[in-house]
Design a protein around this motif. Structure first.
Motif, PDB file in Angstrom:
ATOM      1  N   ALA A  20       3.493   5.958  -5.425  1.00  0.00           N
ATOM      2  CA  ALA A  20       3.357   6.115  -6.881  1.00  0.00           C
ATOM      3  C   ALA A  20       2.308   7.185  -7.191  1.00  0.00           C
ATOM      4  N   LEU A  21       1.196   7.149  -6.460  1.00  0.00           N
ATOM      5  CA  LEU A  21       0.146   8.158  -6.691  1.00  0.00           C
ATOM      6  C   LEU A  21       0.683   9.552  -6.408  1.00  0.00           C
ATOM      7  N   TRP A  22       1.436   9.669  -5.303  1.00  0.00           N
ATOM      8  CA  TRP A  22       1.951  10.991  -4.938  1.00  0.00           C
ATOM      9  C   TRP A  22       2.923  11.493  -6.010  1.00  0.00           C
ATOM     10  N   LEU A  23       3.800  10.596  -6.471  1.00  0.00           N
ATOM     11  CA  LEU A  23       4.766  11.014  -7.491  1.00  0.00           C
ATOM     12  C   LEU A  23       4.065  11.422  -8.772  1.00  0.00           C
ATOM     13  N   THR A  24       2.948  10.733  -9.095  1.00  0.00           N
ATOM     14  CA  THR A  24       2.275  11.098 -10.352  1.00  0.00           C
ATOM     15  C   THR A  24       1.520  12.404 -10.184  1.00  0.00           C
ATOM     16  N   LEU A  34       0.835  -1.212   0.000  1.00  0.00           N
ATOM     17  CA  LEU A  34       0.000   0.000   0.000  1.00  0.00           C
ATOM     18  C   LEU A  34       0.865   1.255   0.000  1.00  0.00           C
ATOM     19  N   ILE A  35       2.000   1.171   0.698  1.00  0.00           N
ATOM     20  CA  ILE A  35       2.901   2.335   0.729  1.00  0.00           C
ATOM     21  C   ILE A  35       3.420   2.606  -0.687  1.00  0.00           C
ATOM     22  N   LEU A  36       3.717   1.521  -1.403  1.00  0.00           N
ATOM     23  CA  LEU A  36       4.204   1.663  -2.781  1.00  0.00           C
ATOM     24  C   LEU A  36       3.143   2.350  -3.650  1.00  0.00           C
ATOM     25  N   ILE A  95      -0.578  -7.885  -4.480  1.00  0.00           N
ATOM     26  CA  ILE A  95      -0.384  -7.945  -5.940  1.00  0.00           C
ATOM     27  C   ILE A  95      -1.168  -6.811  -6.597  1.00  0.00           C
ATOM     28  N   THR A  96      -2.426  -6.659  -6.157  1.00  0.00           N
ATOM     29  CA  THR A  96      -3.263  -5.614  -6.765  1.00  0.00           C
ATOM     30  C   THR A  96      -2.639  -4.242  -6.516  1.00  0.00           C
ATOM     31  N   ALA A  97      -2.219  -3.999  -5.269  1.00  0.00           N
ATOM     32  CA  ALA A  97      -1.640  -2.689  -4.952  1.00  0.00           C
ATOM     33  C   ALA A  97      -0.415  -2.433  -5.829  1.00  0.00           C
ATOM     34  N   GLY A 140      11.688  -1.213  -9.431  1.00  0.00           N
ATOM     35  CA  GLY A 140      12.492  -2.351  -8.975  1.00  0.00           C
ATOM     36  C   GLY A 140      11.752  -3.183  -7.946  1.00  0.00           C
ATOM     37  N   ILE A 141      11.154  -2.491  -6.984  1.00  0.00           N
ATOM     38  CA  ILE A 141      10.413  -3.235  -5.946  1.00  0.00           C
ATOM     39  C   ILE A 141       9.298  -4.040  -6.598  1.00  0.00           C
ATOM     40  N   SER A 142       8.567  -3.395  -7.527  1.00  0.00           N
ATOM     41  CA  SER A 142       7.425  -4.080  -8.142  1.00  0.00           C
ATOM     42  C   SER A 142       7.891  -5.302  -8.914  1.00  0.00           C
ATOM     43  N   VAL A 143       8.925  -5.121  -9.740  1.00  0.00           N
ATOM     44  CA  VAL A 143       9.365  -6.243 -10.577  1.00  0.00           C
ATOM     45  C   VAL A 143       9.898  -7.366  -9.688  1.00  0.00           C
TER      46      VAL A 143
END
Length: 2045
Positions: free
Chosen positions: A1509-1513, A1503-1505, A1582-1584, A1564-1567
């Protein structure tokens, strides 16, 4: 057997049977009669009564067996109580005559006994009716007793009990006589008679007042005598009698008036306790006789008396009850503690006595305080115990401060108090342990001073007290983990300060060790740095030991103890200190043997004592290291461990000479040294000390046969070496009972002490086996033997064969040459070692060695099989079997069996026969099925014979047990023997006297084994099977009636087996009643059997079991069991009560399982009942919680009438059914609430829909739905969440979370726009607030954060002000964690603060994600409509508000999130990069605790990821100003700045670099996560993760990064492909496809950008030479693994083929079109397919022209394939979503610029033509394949015609086919098809290129016109025809528009007549149908349009046809009038026709 089921005995059938069957037949008839009599009408009974009585009495003479006589008597009683009673006197006389009979032969005995039993039953049933005969009867019985043998005495006592029971007070005249008789029986040599006498006296004391008044002393003395030489059952019965009588003496202070004639002596509590105390201290020797012995100081109270009295204490207090104990606790406590005070020197004469005495005292305290008091009372008790400790402490202090050293040391006062202190401290520890965190307020209360009192006695002069105090601290730390670190600090600080006091050094080192042992029970741990402090301190103590000889022993011990305890903290801590430990270990032993020699010559006895102590300590520390840090035992470490070992073994061999030199003071240290070395060697692999094996073996042999061992401690040596199943035939002491704690001392025999902590202080940090009780190590002299036996097995298996043989011979000789008692001891040790050796060999699959090894082994075992010690025989039988297993030779096994046969045939003594019969059974245990049936037959034959040897019950027991083993191991081979065995068992069950319970137990085991062997066959219907089944049931019935509890337990488990195999044949209501009656039995094994059975029953038929239990409770006159209140709360409630009281772990587990099964199958149907149960349990704790919290509940009580369910309206005056349940029970209740909610989820939808629920409740009030109980659910969660117990708070918060998640979306019907949960926001806030206080442990805060975020995210509360309450809690915790890992509390391990920080960040992440989502979804609709006030009022704009709330803290959060992600990335690196990790750890974890921290990161990173990502976008990757966000904080945030180690702080990165780093971090974390999905990865993660990637790729900058780095894109695609393959969930697959689409978009953008820049650069250069951009370059080849397009294609094919397997040519067998039926996919499937098609259609744009040619065929094949496979006809002509998607994709592909590009144009044209041909081929000519939807296919053809370049479709052959298809379709009758066809043609006709459109126009117009004229003639009847007509007209109008001038007139001329023909005149218009009216309007409007447009043609036509003209004019006139009528006031109707036409136009098109 059916013949037995009649009211009168069927004598005909009876007489035809054999002896055994007769007995069975009679028993079965009596069983049936018992039920029948109760069911038959009184008159029918009276009719046949005479015959029946005769039959029953005649049975008396047929020598009935024990169960039969019991039933016979019962039936006589019932018969007389129902029928007439006039012949009852005759019956009584007859019985009395039988008893008087002078016949003493054994064959007549059963008749006499039956007569006795009948009398008892008759008087019990008829009672006062028989008053006038009873004196004679009782006299006669008592007279008979004088000459009776034990069975007679037994039955007489029970009969007298029944007589007394029936007559009540009327029996007074005989009370004294009965009392006298029972007195003599109470000390009978038969134990069964003693039990019966106790029952009789228990009945007597109800009415005989003298027993608890004048004769009280003599009753007590009598009981003490009865305890002497008693067994367990006698102790239970007699202690119950003694306890009850004494309690009665205290309760009955006010006897009734009737009794006042006899002057009753009042008895005070002091006197009663004094009486019991006398028994405890002096035993049965009375008050006078003891004095002589006491002066001599010889006699010691026998242990069984002491144990009996101990149980009597417990019964006494339990009878008086918990409230009494609360009131009198202080007096009781001081009395109990005084039992071990020195004022009674005899109780604590020797250490052994003292230890046993303390055991008893601890047991009394535990059973009373722990069992009877509720939590509140227990807390008060803890205060009292604490006071007692203070008092005792003061006495010691006074003595210790006395200046005179002599008086100090010799003082008796110190020793006087030591045992009292030990007991008090242990009970205090146990008490606090069981109270858990509920005890927190007590410890905070400074007036109680609990901690101070415990710590103050740590320096007590007695070592036992110091250890007890340390253990008490251990318990406090386990109960309250928050105290662990402060206590540790305090003890370490005292240890450092008081280093010069020997008591303090040992005391505080014990305390530290005990606290370290507590760490593994506290998940939150201790700070990592403590390890270093302890290690340094330990080193310091060891180094300074030499400085001061007064302290050297203590410091040495303390130093090693601390190191050994430190090892329990596990590898993570120890690895940092390992080098220092190994160094100390190396230094403790001399380097070479030479040094050892010089050592021996130096020093004195004291230095040797210290040396041995130190070395033993070092060995212990290494042992602790090996057992707790297995992961650190690498090759290298083992090599460093080894060097001192040879020296340690050398010292072992030298010990005896050292002892000789320096005297016997070294005896104990040397024994301890041996034991430590043996223990260490057992743990190490034998290879490590290969060189010393022989030396060790010699020492072991010497130890085992040493001459100075005095005690034979078989009870602790042998049980582990026997087989668990065999131990049941031994004394019941070996079995588990509630009194195991005190009964153990009887088992060990008189000379041996029980285990106690002071025998081995090192055990204080070990995890104890039995949960909360103190470790109980045995004395070293015993434990060294036990270690030697274990080690012997290992070493002997590893030495050479010659050595092995030599040692065995030597041991055999030693036994032969020793004498008497010593021989037994040596034999015991040697056989134990041999057993251990054989067991080790068998387990490690070793070999015994040469044949000559067998002889000594066999001799040893055979000797033991004939030993008088039953335990040794058991172990020998096991060794016998293991020997056969190890030799593994059929001939040898047969020889062993033969030896047994011969011995059994020749031997006459009990011991040999018992031993060898067990050996026979064991032999088969490890050899599986028996090799030959003849072998089996002879075994079974011999055992049959032995089991019928009535002279010796022991032989019967052992033989039957052996038989049960053979039945078990033979399995199916046993079938031949089943019938004879079963009849043998039944015969014995019916005839063995009840006094031989052990025979019955063995019979039960045989029956159980037989039932298992028969298995499911028992369901069969054949005669033989049903006979077997009846016999089994009969056997169970006999055992159920047996008075012995263990036999009843056997019966229950047999019935359980039967129920499993043949459920229809077991009478459930009988079984359930039997279970309910024994639910609260005092016997643990019986309770276990009951629950094991219940657990099985409720899995199948929970509802039936529950009903039977309630029915039974209502029917039974007397209460079933005093404790289980089934009538009120049902079986479920009774089980909950039992769970609260029960202490046995296994039982508690079974109770929980049973309740869970019941809940699963019944909770939904009995919802109110279950919720009320849980609520009662939880509400019972409400008085415990602070009052302030409850106020919030009261606020809203007023206004929610309908919600407050039926349950809340309970009268307050009625007490709760549960008094103060323990916290563990309350936790279970809270878990049940969650389970109930989950169960309801799978049930009716109304459980979560309040409107529906209320409506259904109205319809039928029995309906019950969860949503109606919402108020209760919230209240229960609230009560639990605000409790003192941390575990309960966690459960409460979990419940709250479940409630929020399940009920958040349910609307409130009365207030639209609101939800049902909204009214509870105050409660939720109040439940959460306490979890955020500073002293709350991190795990509770973490859980509360989760609830907070769920509450905010659920959207229940829309008003921002209300939201702020909960939001504020999160803000406060954010402020708390900003300081990173430094700021949080130092009470727990650093990983605990990591957990809390991450929980807070995860909660914020969830809130932020929700806020952004809501903001997006509200922004979209706002584009079109203005935000109305209404929606503002509904709070719909609060979505932005929520975002604003979060926004204030976003600056901080984003940094913390990025820091957490960086930590996570570092932690997930593979181990080979460990060296590159930052030394000091990450932002939120420390390097040392990284392992523990990982788990917390795993649960929250996703969820933090996503949030990051939302904040960066949202910031669009614009890097924020570094100081932004600091303004919101109380202090600046300083986690390690992102991706820039603190070391390189100087280099400042450019914004671009920072962005790139962040981008790669997230990617990197996601992959890393997605490419290796662990099986435990949650869907949520996975969904997050996928959503984070989507968010990332939503913005241009990251897309450009992905687009420009092709390898990155390919890797991502491969990872996503893998996710799609491994995860079936559609939502995950869709999310993955969305990411794929974004990657392709990124690639497209990149290609476009390159093309654009190339064009700009080249400018004027020739277009020809442009380099090719996109995949495939100029060759068109795509390399798998290097190509983005190829990877995408793989992924899309995977999705499509999984949904539509027909697309796979391999599967369908040919690449061509195969006629399969088209199908509609599921909604998810359609979505997936559509998403894949969108991606496919985007692909050509990523390729170069050549590349596009190579992928086009695949893309077209797949797209058309989807079209073909899913083109199903749907109603209304709509297209399925997949078809629409494939058409859309086709359009995208066909209009691709590649189709027009020069290099690819021709190839594309060819391929597209082929594709069109494929589509046309889908219509098959022979019409077999009609399921396809013509509309879909035509639309596809149209897409081709309109979207490709003309040369694709204009080649004649294709064009012709297309036109034909349109023609054919126009002919189809289906109106929907026609409408669609017209629409498609319209689009084709309007196509701008004449080359494409004209051929269609020429071919099709004529048929369209014909169709319209046909409609014109027929006049349309319905709306569809109207639509067809309208579409047709539109086509013609379009044609008119396209046509060239010269042809236009002809077309208009065709069109006008058709239109005008539909106009109606005024009259017709009035009566026309609506369709005709619509048609009229439509025609008129079109004419109005055409007229002005083509006025000249229009005029010509009108002129040529006057009829048409007239009709048109009339219609226009009528229309104008119409308009004026409708809008008379309108000013705007200048041109009415125009106006109407505009209106209609907007409506239609």
């Amino acid at each position: 057997m059916e013949l037995a089921h009649s009211l009168l005995l069927n004598e005909e059938a009876y007489n035809q049977l054999g002896e055994v069957q007769k007995a069975e037949f009679i028993f079965d008839w009596l069983r049936y009669l018992e039920k029948l009599l109760l069911a038959t009408s009184r008159n029918d009974v009276k009719e046949k009564q005479k015959t029946l009585v005769e039959q029953l009495l005649s049975l008396l003479n047929s020598s009935p067996g024990p169960p039969t006589r019991k039933l016979l008597a019962k039936n006589l009683g019932v018969l007389y109580s129902i029928g007439d009673t006039f012949s009852v006197y005759e019956t009584i006389d007859k019985c009395n005559d039988l008893i008087r009979s002078k016949d003493d032969s054994p064959s007549y005995l059963p008749t006499k006994l039956a007569a006795v039993v009948c009398l008892g039953s008759l008087y019990k049933k008829l009672g006062r009716m028989l008053v006038n005969t009873f004196t004679g009867t009782v006299g006669n019985i008592l007279k008979a007793m004088k000459s009776a043998e034990s069975q007679g005495r037994y039955e007489i006592m029970l009969s007298l009990q029944n007589i007394l029971n029936g007559l009540g007070a009327a029996a007074t005249p005989c009370h004294r006589d009965v009392y006298k008789a029972a007195k003599s029986c109470l000390t009978d040599r038969s134990m069964a008679v003693r039990c019966a006498a106790a029952k009789c006296l228990l009945e007597l004391q109800k009415e005989a007042i003298f027993m608890w008044s004048t004769d009280l002393d003599s009753v007590a003395t009598l009981c003490f005598k009865s305890f002497e030489g008693s067994n367990y059952d006698v102790r239970i019965s007699v202690s119950k009698l003694l306890g009850t009588v004494l309690a009665k003496a205290i309760i009955s202070k006010h006897p009734g008036a009737a009794v006042s004639r006899q002057s009753i002596r009042r008895v005070s509590l002091e006197e009663v306790l004094e009486l019991l105390g006398t028994g405890f201290l002096r035993g049965s020797s009375g008050f006078l006789r003891a004095s002589g012995d006491m002066l001599k100081g010889t006699s010691s109270v026998s242990r069984d008396v002491r144990v009996g009295v101990t149980q009597a204490y417990v019964v006494f207090v339990s009878t008086l009850g918990g409230t009494w104990l609360e009131k009198n606790f202080a007096a009781f406590l001081s009395h109990i503690l005084s039992l071990v005070s020195q004022s009674h020197p005899k109780a604590t004469q020797t250490q052994t006595d003292a230890v046993c005495g303390r055991r008893c005292v601890s047991f009394i305290l535990r059973a009373t305080i722990g069992g009877l008091l509720g939590e509140k009372a227990q807390i008060a008790a803890a205060k009292d115990i604490c006071q007692a400790i203070w008092k005792l402490k003061k006495v010691v202090d006074a003595v210790m401060n006395d200046g005179n050293v002599e008086t100090r040391v010799g003082s008796t006062d110190v020793t006087a108090s030591q045992h009292m202190l030990v007991c008090a401290l242990q009970e205090l520890g146990n008490l606090l342990y069981s109270l858990g965190t509920t005890v927190a307020p007590l410890l905070q209360d400074s007036s109680a001073g609990i901690l101070d009192s415990v710590i103050s006695v740590i320096q007590h002069p007695s070592i036992s007290v110091r250890l007890a105090a340390a253990w008490c601290l251990h318990c406090i730390a386990v109960a309250l983990p928050s105290y662990l670190t402060p206590l540790l600090d305090r003890c370490l600080e005292r240890l450092t300060v008081l280093k010069s006091s020997p008591e303090a050094v040992t005391g505080f080192s014990f305390a530290v060790a005990a606290l370290l042992g507590a760490v593994k029970h506290c998940p939150l741990g201790i700070p990592h740095g403590k390890g270093k402090i302890i290690m340094t301190l330990a080193e310091d103590l060891l180094c300074s030991a030499v400085q001061n000889s007064r302290l050297s022993a203590q410091r040495t011990q303390a130093g090693w103890l601390l190191i050994a305890a430190l090892m329990t903290l596990g590898p993570a801590v120890v690895s940092h200190h390992l080098a220092r430990v190994l160094l100390l270990w190396k230094c403790v032993f001399p380097v070479s043997p030479k040094d050892l020699e010089t050592e021996k010559s130096r020093g004195d006895s004291f230095t040797w004592q210290v040396t041995l102590e130190g070395r033993a300590g070092a060995l212990c520390a290494i042992k602790s290291f090996v057992s707790h840090c297995g992961d650190l035992l690498t090759e290298e470490v083992i090599q460093r461990l080894l060097p001192p070992l040879p020296c340690a073994v050398d010292l072992l061999t030298q010990l005896s000479s050292v002892l000789k030199t320096y005297g016997s003071t070294l005896k104990t240290p040397s024994v301890v040294y041996r034991q430590r070395l043996y223990e260490l060697l057992i743990l190490l692999p034998p290879e490590t000390y290969e060189g010393n094996l022989c030396a060790v073996l010699k020492e072991l042999a010497a130890d085992l046969t040493a001459s100075d061992i005095q005690v034979a401690a078989s009870a602790f040596l042998l049980p582990p070496l026997c087989h668990q199943d065999d131990l049941v035939i031994l004394s019941p002491l070996l079995q588990e009972t509630d009194h195991r704690f005190i009964e153990e001392q009887l088992l060990l025999g008189n000379g041996i002490a029980c285990g106690s902590l002071e025998y081995d202080p090192y055990s204080i940090y070990e995890k104890d086996v039995e949960g909360d009780s103190v470790p109980k190590p045995l004395p070293p002299i015993l434990s060294v033997i036990s270690s030697a036996v274990k080690l012997f097995g290992v070493v002997c298996a590893h030495v050479g064969e010659a050595q092995r043989l030599f040692i065995l011979e030597q041991l055999l000789d030693t036994i032969k040459h020793s004498k008497g008692a010593r021989q037994q001891i040596v034999q015991l040790h040697v056989v134990s070692s041999l057993s251990s050796f054989l067991k080790y060999l068998a387990v490690s699959k070793g070999n015994l060695g040469p044949e000559e090894m067998r002889r000594p082994a066999l001799a040893l075992v055979m000797g033991a099989l004939e030993s008088p010690n039953p335990l040794l025989r058991c172990a020998a039988a096991e060794a016998w079997a293991r020997l056969a297993q190890v030799v593994d030779d059929g001939a040898f096994t047969a020889a062993l069996a033969q030896v047994s046969f011969d011995k059994l045939k020749s031997a006459r003594d009990v011991v040999t026969r018992a031993g060898y019969s067990l050996a026979l059974g064991s032999l088969h245990r490890y050899l599986g099925g028996i090799s030959s049936s003849q072998h089996l037959n002879s075994c079974v034959g011999i055992l049959y014979t032995l089991s019928q040897d009535t002279t010796s019950p022991d032989v019967q027991t052992w033989a039957l047990h052996s038989l049960s083993l053979i039945i078990d191991s033979a399995g199916p081979l046993y079938h031949m023997q089943v019938e004879p065995t079963l009849s043998l068992i039944i015969m014995l069950l019916l005839n063995v006297p009840p006094t031989h319970a052990e025979v019955h137990q063995s019979l039960g085991r045989c029956l159980n084994a037989l039932i298992t062997t028969l298995g499911p066959e028992l369901q069969g219907n054949s005669t033989s099977i049903s006979t077997l089944r009846t016999s089994c049931l009969l056997g169970c019935a006999v055992m159920q009636d047996n008075p012995d509890c263990l036999v009843q337990a056997q019966a229950i488990s047999c019935l359980q087996q039967l129920h499993m195999f043949a459920p229809r044949h077991v009478n459930l209501s009988n079984l359930v009643s039997c279970l309910c009656v024994n639910l609260c039995s005092p016997y643990l094994l019986l309770r276990r059997a009951v629950l094991a059975c219940l657990r099985q029953l409720v899995q199948r038929e929970a509802a039936e079991v529950s009903e039977h239990a309630v029915m039974l409770a209502k029917d039974s006159r007397e209460e079933l069991t005093p404790d289980a209140n089934i009538r009120e709360v049902g079986l479920e409630g009774a089980l909950l009560t039992l769970l609260d009281k029960e202490t046995d772990q296994k039982l508690c587990h079974d109770i929980k399982e049973t309740l869970n099964h019941m809940l699963t199958s019944m909770a939904v149907d009995k919802l109110s009942f279950w919720l009320k149960l849980c609520k009662d349990v939880l509400a019972a704790s409400a008085d415990f919680t602070t009052v302030t919290c409850v106020d919030t509940m009261q606020e809203e009580e007023g206004d929610k009438g309908d919600d407050a369910s039926v349950l809340t309206t309970r009268n307050d005056d009625k007490s709760y059914p549960y008094t103060n349940p323990r916290w563990a029970t309350r936790v279970f209740a809270a878990e049940c609430v969650c389970r109930i909610i989950n169960q309801c989820e799978n049930a009716h939808s109304a459980h979560f829909d309040i409107a529906l629920a209320q409506e259904m409740k109205k319809r039928d009030s029995r309906n019950d739905f969860l949503v109606l109980h919402l108020a209760d659910l919230i209240r229960m969660a609230f009560m639990a969440a605000t409790d003192h117990s941390d575990q309960l708070r966690l459960s409460g918060l979990e419940t709250l979370l479940v409630v929020i998640r399940r009920f958040a979306a349910i609307p409130e019907p009365e207030f639209p726009g609101h939800v049902i949960l909204e009214q509870y926001q105050a409660n939720v806030g109040a439940a959460l607030r306490p979890a955020f206080t500073s002293e709350t442990p991190p795990d509770v805060t973490a859980k509360a954060c989760q609830v907070c975020s769920a509450w905010i995210a659920s959207g229940v509360v829309s008003d921002l002000n209300d939201l702020r309450r909960v939001h504020q809690l999160l803000v406060s915790s954010l402020t708390k964690i900003q300081a990173g890992k430094e700021a949080l509390s130092h009470l727990y391990n650093e990983s605990a603060s990591t957990m809390e920080i991450l929980a807070v960040l995860k909660a914020w992440a969830e809130v932020y994600i929700i806020a952004v989502e809501r903001h997006k979804s509200h922004r979209q609709p706002l584009k079109t409509t203005t935000c109305s006030e209404e929606s503002v009022r509904n709070g719909s704009y609060s979505s932005d508000g929520l975002l604003d709330l979060v926004h204030t803290d976003l600056g901080t959060l984003s940094r913390l999130w990025l820091a957490a992600l960086q930590d996570f990335a570092l932690l997930t690196l593979p181990s080979e990069f460990a060296s590159q990790l930052p030394v000091e750890g990450g932002a939120f974890y420390t390097a040392e605790t990284s392992e523990n921290a990982k788990l917390h990161y795993y649960s929250s990173w996703a969820l933090i990821l996503h949030a990051t990502a939302l904040w960066l976008t949202t910031t669009g990757f614009v890097v924020a100003d570094p100081d932004e966000g600091a303004s919101h904080l109380s202090r600046p945030v300083t986690p390690t700045s992102m991706c820039q180690g603190s070391s390189s702080g100087a280099t400042v990165k450019s914004p671009e670099d920072v962005c790139t780093d962040r981008f790669h971090l997230i990617l990197g974390i996601s992959v890393e996560f997605l490419c290796s999905l662990r099986s435990d990865a949650t869907m949520e993660s996975i969904t997050a993760c996928l959503h984070a990637l989507q968010a990332l790729l939503d913005v241009p900058w990251p897309r450009s990064k992905i687009g420009s780095d092709q390898d990155l894109g390919i890797e991502l695609l491969n990872v996503l492909h893998r996710v799609i393959l491994t995860r079936e969930s559609p939502s995950i697959q869709l999310a993955s496809l969305e990411v794929v689409r974004q990657i392709i978009c990124a690639a497209q953008e990149h290609v476009k950008e390159k093309r654009r820049s190339a064009e700009v650069d080249d400018g004027a250069a020739e277009k020809e030479t442009l380099p090719e951009f996109g995949e495939g370059k100029d060759t068109g080849g795509l390399v798998p693994g290097k190509s983005l397009v190829f990877a995408t294609l793989e992924l899309c094919v995977c999705i499509l083929v999984r949904q539509l397997p027909e697309l796979n040519p391999k599967l369908t067998g040919s690449p061509g079109v195969k006629a399969t039926k088209p199908q509609v996919l599921s909604e998810d499937g359609s979505r997936l397919v559509s998403a894949a098609l969108v991606i496919l259609s985007e692909l050509p744009a990523v390729c170069s022209p050549e590349g596009s040619i190579s992928i086009l065929p695949t893309i077209l094949y797949l797209t058309i394939g989807v079209l073909r496979e899913t083109a199903v006809k749907l109603p209304g002509g709509q297209l399925s979503s997949t078809v629409a998607a494939s058409l859309q994709a086709l359009k995208g592909i066909l209009s691709s610029p590649m189709a027009r590009a020069e290099k690819s144009h021709t190839a594309w044209t060819d391929l597209l033509r082929s594709a069109l041909t494929t589509i046309l081929d889908c219509w098959d000519p022979d019409g077999t394949h009609q399921e396809l939807d013509e509309i879909s296919l035509l639309t596809a053809v149209t897409v081709f015609i309109l979207s490709t370049s003309p040369e694709v479709t204009t080649i004649p052959c294709l064009q012709k086919r297309c036109i034909e298809k349109f023609k054919a379709t126009l002919e189809i009758k289906d109106p929907v098809v026609q409408i669609k066809t017209y629409q498609l043609l319209l689009s084709i006709f309007q196509y701008p290129n004449p080359a494409v459109s004209y051929p269609y126009i020429y071919s099709l117009v004529s048929s369209i016109v014909e169709k319209l004229q046909e409609i014109d003639k027929r006049k349309p009847e319905d709306t569809t025809e109207l639509q067809i007509f309208q579409e047709g007209i539109k086509v013609l109008e379009a044609l008119v528009a396209i046509a060239e001038e010269q042809h236009r007139s002809q077309l208009v001329a065709c069109l006008l007549p058709i239109l005008i023909s539909f106009l109606l005149d005024d009259n017709a218009l009035g009566s026309a149908t609506s369709v005709m009216k619509n048609l009229h309007d439509f025609a008129l409007q079109n004419l109005m349009q055409i007229g002005p447009q083509y006025s000249s043609v229009f005029k010509n036509v009108m002129a040529s046809s006057p009829a048409l003209k007239a009709r048109l004019e009339a219609a226009i006139r009528g229309n104008q009038e119409n308009v004026q009528v409708k809008i008379p006031t309108s000013k705007h109707t200048k041109n009415p026709g125009k106006n109407v036409s505009i209106q209609l136009k907007t409506n239609f098109l």
